[in-house]
Write an enzyme that holds these catalytic residues in place. Structure first.
Site, PDB file in Angstrom:
ATOM      1  N   GLY A 177      -1.423  -3.945  -7.753  1.00  0.00           N
ATOM      2  CA  GLY A 177      -0.848  -3.158  -6.683  1.00  0.00           C
ATOM      3  C   GLY A 177      -0.648  -1.713  -7.095  1.00  0.00           C
ATOM      4  O   GLY A 177      -1.586  -1.026  -7.494  1.00  0.00           O
TER       5      GLY A 177
ATOM      6  N   SER B  88      -9.430   3.229 -28.194  1.00  0.00           N
ATOM      7  CA  SER B  88      -8.730   3.459 -26.929  1.00  0.00           C
ATOM      8  C   SER B  88      -9.273   2.535 -25.845  1.00  0.00           C
ATOM      9  O   SER B  88     -10.488   2.429 -25.646  1.00  0.00           O
ATOM     10  CB  SER B  88      -8.913   4.923 -26.497  1.00  0.00           C
ATOM     11  OG  SER B  88      -8.388   5.133 -25.213  1.00  0.00           O
TER      12      SER B  88
ATOM     13  N   ARG C 161      -1.159  14.466  -2.404  1.00  0.00           N
ATOM     14  CA  ARG C 161      -0.131  13.637  -1.763  1.00  0.00           C
ATOM     15  C   ARG C 161       0.478  14.285  -0.509  1.00  0.00           C
ATOM     16  O   ARG C 161       0.884  13.558   0.408  1.00  0.00           O
ATOM     17  CB  ARG C 161       0.954  13.287  -2.779  1.00  0.00           C
ATOM     18  CG  ARG C 161       1.901  12.210  -2.310  1.00  0.00           C
ATOM     19  CD  ARG C 161       2.567  11.500  -3.478  1.00  0.00           C
ATOM     20  NE  ARG C 161       1.698  10.504  -4.063  1.00  0.00           N
ATOM     21  CZ  ARG C 161       1.619  10.245  -5.367  1.00  0.00           C
ATOM     22  NH1 ARG C 161       2.360  10.931  -6.216  1.00  0.00           N
ATOM     23  NH2 ARG C 161       0.822   9.310  -5.817  1.00  0.00           N
TER      24      ARG C 161
ATOM     25  N   ARG D 199      10.628   8.276  34.213  1.00  0.00           N
ATOM     26  CA  ARG D 199      11.173   6.955  34.507  1.00  0.00           C
ATOM     27  C   ARG D 199      12.617   7.105  34.968  1.00  0.00           C
ATOM     28  O   ARG D 199      13.365   7.924  34.432  1.00  0.00           O
ATOM     29  CB  ARG D 199      11.105   6.055  33.276  1.00  0.00           C
ATOM     30  CG  ARG D 199      11.370   4.589  33.565  1.00  0.00           C
ATOM     31  CD  ARG D 199      10.992   3.738  32.364  1.00  0.00           C
ATOM     32  NE  ARG D 199      11.211   2.328  32.590  1.00  0.00           N
ATOM     33  CZ  ARG D 199      10.333   1.512  33.185  1.00  0.00           C
ATOM     34  NH1 ARG D 199       9.177   2.000  33.591  1.00  0.00           N
ATOM     35  NH2 ARG D 199      10.596   0.233  33.353  1.00  0.00           N
TER      36      ARG D 199
ATOM     37  N   GLN E 193      12.358   2.119  21.068  1.00  0.00           N
ATOM     38  CA  GLN E 193      13.628   1.818  21.720  1.00  0.00           C
ATOM     39  C   GLN E 193      13.750   2.560  23.048  1.00  0.00           C
ATOM     40  O   GLN E 193      14.212   1.999  24.046  1.00  0.00           O
ATOM     41  CB  GLN E 193      14.784   2.198  20.795  1.00  0.00           C
ATOM     42  CG  GLN E 193      16.148   1.714  21.271  1.00  0.00           C
ATOM     43  CD  GLN E 193      16.301   0.205  21.156  1.00  0.00           C
ATOM     44  OE1 GLN E 193      15.639  -0.421  20.326  1.00  0.00           O
ATOM     45  NE2 GLN E 193      17.159  -0.370  21.987  1.00  0.00           N
TER      46      GLN E 193
ATOM     47  N   PHE F  28      11.401   3.398  24.973  1.00  0.00           N
ATOM     48  CA  PHE F  28      10.492   2.776  25.939  1.00  0.00           C
ATOM     49  C   PHE F  28      11.051   1.472  26.496  1.00  0.00           C
ATOM     50  O   PHE F  28      10.545   0.961  27.496  1.00  0.00           O
ATOM     51  CB  PHE F  28       9.135   2.498  25.276  1.00  0.00           C
ATOM     52  CG  PHE F  28       8.145   3.620  25.393  1.00  0.00           C
ATOM     53  CD1 PHE F  28       7.043   3.506  26.222  1.00  0.00           C
ATOM     54  CD2 PHE F  28       8.301   4.790  24.673  1.00  0.00           C
ATOM     55  CE1 PHE F  28       6.106   4.532  26.322  1.00  0.00           C
ATOM     56  CE2 PHE F  28       7.383   5.825  24.756  1.00  0.00           C
ATOM     57  CZ  PHE F  28       6.282   5.703  25.591  1.00  0.00           C
TER      58      PHE F  28
ATOM     59  N   GLU G  28      -0.951   4.567  -0.735  1.00  0.00           N
ATOM     60  CA  GLU G  28      -0.974   5.744  -1.616  1.00  0.00           C
ATOM     61  C   GLU G  28       0.289   5.839  -2.466  1.00  0.00           C
ATOM     62  O   GLU G  28       0.835   6.903  -2.689  1.00  0.00           O
ATOM     63  CB  GLU G  28      -1.148   7.032  -0.796  1.00  0.00           C
ATOM     64  CG  GLU G  28      -2.323   7.037   0.146  1.00  0.00           C
ATOM     65  CD  GLU G  28      -3.663   6.953  -0.572  1.00  0.00           C
ATOM     66  OE1 GLU G  28      -3.711   7.322  -1.754  1.00  0.00           O
ATOM     67  OE2 GLU G  28      -4.638   6.530   0.052  1.00  0.00           O
TER      68      GLU G  28
END
Length: 384
Positions: free
Chosen positions: A132, A178, A240, A265, A336, A338, A363
């Site tokens: 992972g 190594s 990043r 609405r 929420q 909606f 990532e």
């Protein structure tokens, strides 16, 4: 720009305006269809190719702007309407950046022009079932042989694998005393390489992720990137802010949809947007997103100003972590607002919710980002 301070220049504002217009007119109408089908959006790749965006963050000699901030602006605007189209840029930029950072001159000449033009597609593979986020736990091995190396192992979650022309595969190689990790350029059709069935994902559905099965795959000697894995990882650290840009784009898009919904609405004899509690929710969503935006832009500006890795690492980690956490919170609040419609597939807001969860994991999970930040504060090595 000095010391990571930023202000958008005229070129960056033009990039922002252009991509915002293209995103609304040509990308937004396709976003739901891409998510529902889970099929790779070749038409969106062709659009990005037409716009010449595959080298945007890279040096001018490759046709780019040399600006991470400009790249973040592009990711944000595409991500505002379609997570998957923004993702297409990133999966092209990842192998490009790795080869630029660690490739030989021959490898750069062979692969970068094709990636830049969109005539080649690459993929990058490090993740394994038992490792992972622990890159040091990679078990795939490369053994020297006459004329090159033989690779054996297995990978998971290799994004773009079934579309790519080549895959950068991370494997352990013993050189002298190594036993380090190196990257190898592997042709997708190489004998012994099998790309498995694509994952059925909760979010990021339009860009496939597949397992790799690597069984005695021969790669020639000139397939190994020479710069070493550490230089590649430093390049990834510098990129990043792009993940953070996906977060702020997603959060802004969720706000856009929520505002449109509550303004159109009615409940209890008035517009939903007239309720103070609703306005306060929207205000919090906007404040959180704007704070994340400034942190991401700050991190991108540090990259552009050439900040040293020790200074950049914690800020880049903050940008990724805070922006993706913000995306999740804002998307949750949007659902929420909606109400029952928010959990219906009829409305796009549930797509934003699902995609936001992905950003907190990919990532480098946000727990890993917090480790990087905490270790920096305590003066400890970033990996521990």
């Amino acid at each position: 720009m000095q010391d990571g301070q930023y202000a958008l220049n005229d070129d960056q504002r033009q990039i922002q305006d252009l991509i915002r217009r293209v995103a609304r007119e040509r990308v937004a109408p396709r976003a739901d269809g891409i998510d529902r089908s889970g099929e790779y959006p070749h038409d969106m790749f062709a659009l990005l190719k037409e716009l010449g965006l595959f080298t945007l963050p890279f040096p001018e000699q490759y046709g780019g702007t040399g600006s991470m901030l400009s790249a973040c602006l592009a990711i944000e605007e595409f991500g505002r309407v379609c997570y998957n189209t923004a993702y297409l840029l990133l999966v092209q930029w990842l192998p490009f950046g790795a080869i630029l950072a660690s490739g030989t001159e021959e490898q750069k000449a062979r692969l970068l022009p094709g990636l830049a033009a969109g005539d080649l597609r690459g993929a990058f593979s490090t993740t394994e079932a038992q490792s992972g986020s622990d890159v040091n736990g990679i078990k795939t091995r490369a053994e020297p042989c006459t004329g090159g190396f033989v690779l054996n192992g297995a990978k998971i979650w290799c994004t773009n694998a079934d579309i790519a022309d080549f895959i950068l595969v991370a494997a352990r190689l013993r050189i002298d005393d190594s036993d380090g990790i190196h990257l190898f350029i592997v042709d997708r059709h190489a004998k012994g390489l099998e790309v498995g069935r694509k994952e059925e994902k909760m979010g990021a559905r339009g860009v496939p992720s597949c397992p790799l099965f690597i069984d005695d795959v021969f790669v020639p000697e000139d397939s190994k990137l020479e710069g070493g894995f550490r230089s590649v990882m430093e390049a990834f650290n510098a990129s990043r802010p792009l993940i953070g840009a996906r977060g702020i784009g997603l959060a802004q898009g969720a706000i856009d949809h929520a505002i449109d919904f509550v303004k159109n609405r009615s409940a209890f004899g008035q517009q939903v947007s007239d309720f103070q509690g609703v306005r306060w929710m929207l205000a919090d969503m906007a404040m959180q997103t704007e704070a994340a935006r400034h942190l991401v832009y700050r991190a991108a500006s540090l990259v552009d100003s050439g900040a040293p890795a020790a200074e950049l690492a914690p800020i880049a980690a903050m940008a990724k972590c805070f922006a993706s956490d913000t995306a999740m919170k804002v998307a949750t609040d949007a659902v929420q607002l909606f109400g029952a419609a928010g959990i219906s597939a009829e409305y796009p807001i549930n797509r934003y919710f699902r995609d936001a969860k992905v950003l907190q994991i990919i990532e480098g999970t946000n727990q890993i980002q917090r480790n990087i930040i905490g270790n920096s504060l305590l003066g400890r090595p970033a990996r521990k």
